[in-house]
Design a protein around this motif. Structure first.
Motif, short mmCIF file in Angstrom:
data_model
loop_
_atom_site.label_atom_id
_atom_site.label_comp_id
_atom_site.label_asym_id
_atom_site.label_seq_id
_atom_site.Cartn_x
_atom_site.Cartn_y
_atom_site.Cartn_z
N GLY A 36 1.07 8.90 -6.12
CA GLY A 36 2.60 10.56 -5.81
C GLY A 36 2.98 11.19 -7.29
N ARG A 37 3.61 10.43 -7.38
CA ARG A 37 4.83 10.03 -9.13
C ARG A 37 3.47 10.08 -10.00
N ALA A 38 2.47 10.14 -10.16
CA ALA A 38 1.52 9.73 -11.80
C ALA A 38 0.73 11.11 -11.12
N LEU A 39 0.24 11.50 -9.74
CA LEU A 39 -0.65 12.57 -9.55
C LEU A 39 0.79 13.99 -9.98
N HIS B 15 0.62 -1.43 0.21
CA HIS B 15 -0.17 0.16 -0.24
C HIS B 15 0.65 1.47 0.08
N GLU B 16 2.41 1.12 0.94
CA GLU B 16 2.60 2.27 0.78
C GLU B 16 3.36 2.40 -0.76
N ARG B 17 3.83 1.23 -1.32
CA ARG B 17 4.64 1.74 -2.64
C ARG B 17 2.82 2.03 -3.73
N ALA B 18 2.14 1.97 -3.89
CA ALA B 18 1.03 2.10 -4.51
C ALA B 18 0.68 3.23 -4.35
N HIS B 19 1.07 3.65 -3.38
CA HIS B 19 0.41 5.46 -2.67
C HIS B 19 1.79 6.50 -3.14
N ALA B 20 3.22 5.50 -2.98
CA ALA B 20 3.63 6.72 -4.19
C ALA B 20 3.99 7.01 -5.26
N GLU C 285 -7.07 9.88 -6.45
CA GLU C 285 -7.89 8.98 -5.10
C GLU C 285 -7.51 7.91 -5.44
N ARG C 286 -6.32 7.31 -5.34
CA ARG C 286 -5.47 5.95 -5.14
C ARG C 286 -5.20 6.14 -4.26
N MET C 287 -4.36 7.52 -4.29
CA MET C 287 -3.37 7.97 -3.27
C MET C 287 -3.84 7.77 -1.88
N ASP C 288 -5.22 8.55 -1.88
CA ASP C 288 -6.42 8.07 -1.14
C ASP C 288 -6.54 6.97 0.26
N ALA C 289 -6.84 6.53 -1.19
CA ALA C 289 -7.29 4.69 -1.53
C ALA C 289 -6.27 3.90 -0.11
N HIS C 290 -4.76 4.37 -0.62
CA HIS C 290 -3.71 3.27 -0.10
C HIS C 290 -3.26 3.92 1.30
N THR C 291 -3.57 4.70 1.34
CA THR C 291 -3.31 6.15 2.42
C THR C 291 -4.61 5.39 3.65
N ALA C 292 -5.57 5.26 3.20
CA ALA C 292 -6.63 5.19 4.85
C ALA C 292 -6.13 3.23 4.56
#
Length: 142
Positions: free
Chosen positions: A104-107, A96-101, A124-131
């Protein structure tokens, strides 16, 4: 002391048509597609460990964005074999942390090329992976 340069500089060839040039927008499209494809790979890996409808929808949306950026060519997908495979909580949090990162790069790239659809999806994916990370950590501390 220094060896002289024996080949022509690639920078002096800018006026010739001997090699293809890409615009800044094309470079950003390639970079954004790469970040989203990497996010898709991590999403597919998470789907293999913890199947969910939310991850399925996210994977399909990511696939659509990557295909759009690559001129209709669909990304290579990881097969979701071993669905429901148990994995340690640490591995899931790390994914999840990797997906969040990656999101973030994609954003950042999507914002720089003013791609609203990709930026919204990445946010949205950043928020979902943070949660998901916070929820997983809350379960392990109690």
């Amino acid at each position: 002391m220094y060896e002289p340069i024996r080949t022509k500089s690639v920078h002096t060839m800018a006026g010739t048509a001997d090699f293809p040039h890409r615009s800044r927008e094309e470079e950003l499209d390639i970079q954004l597609a790469g970040h989203l494809a990497a996010l898709l790979a991590v999403t597919d890996e998470l789907r293999g460990i913890e199947p969910s409808a939310e991850l399925d929808v996210a994977a399909e949306r990511l696939t659509g964005q990557v295909a759009r950026l690559r001129g209709g060519r669909a990304p290579v997908r990881a097969s979701v074999t071993g669905a429901g495979t148990t994995a340690g909580s640490d591995k899931i949090v790390a994914l999840h942390e990797r997906a969040h990162a990656l999101a973030g790069r994609a954003l950042v790239v999507a914002a720089s090329r003013a791609d609203t659809a990709a930026a919204i999806l990445a946010a949205e994916r950043m928020d979902a992976h943070t949660a998901a990370t916070e929820a997983r950590r809350a379960l392990t501390t109690h």
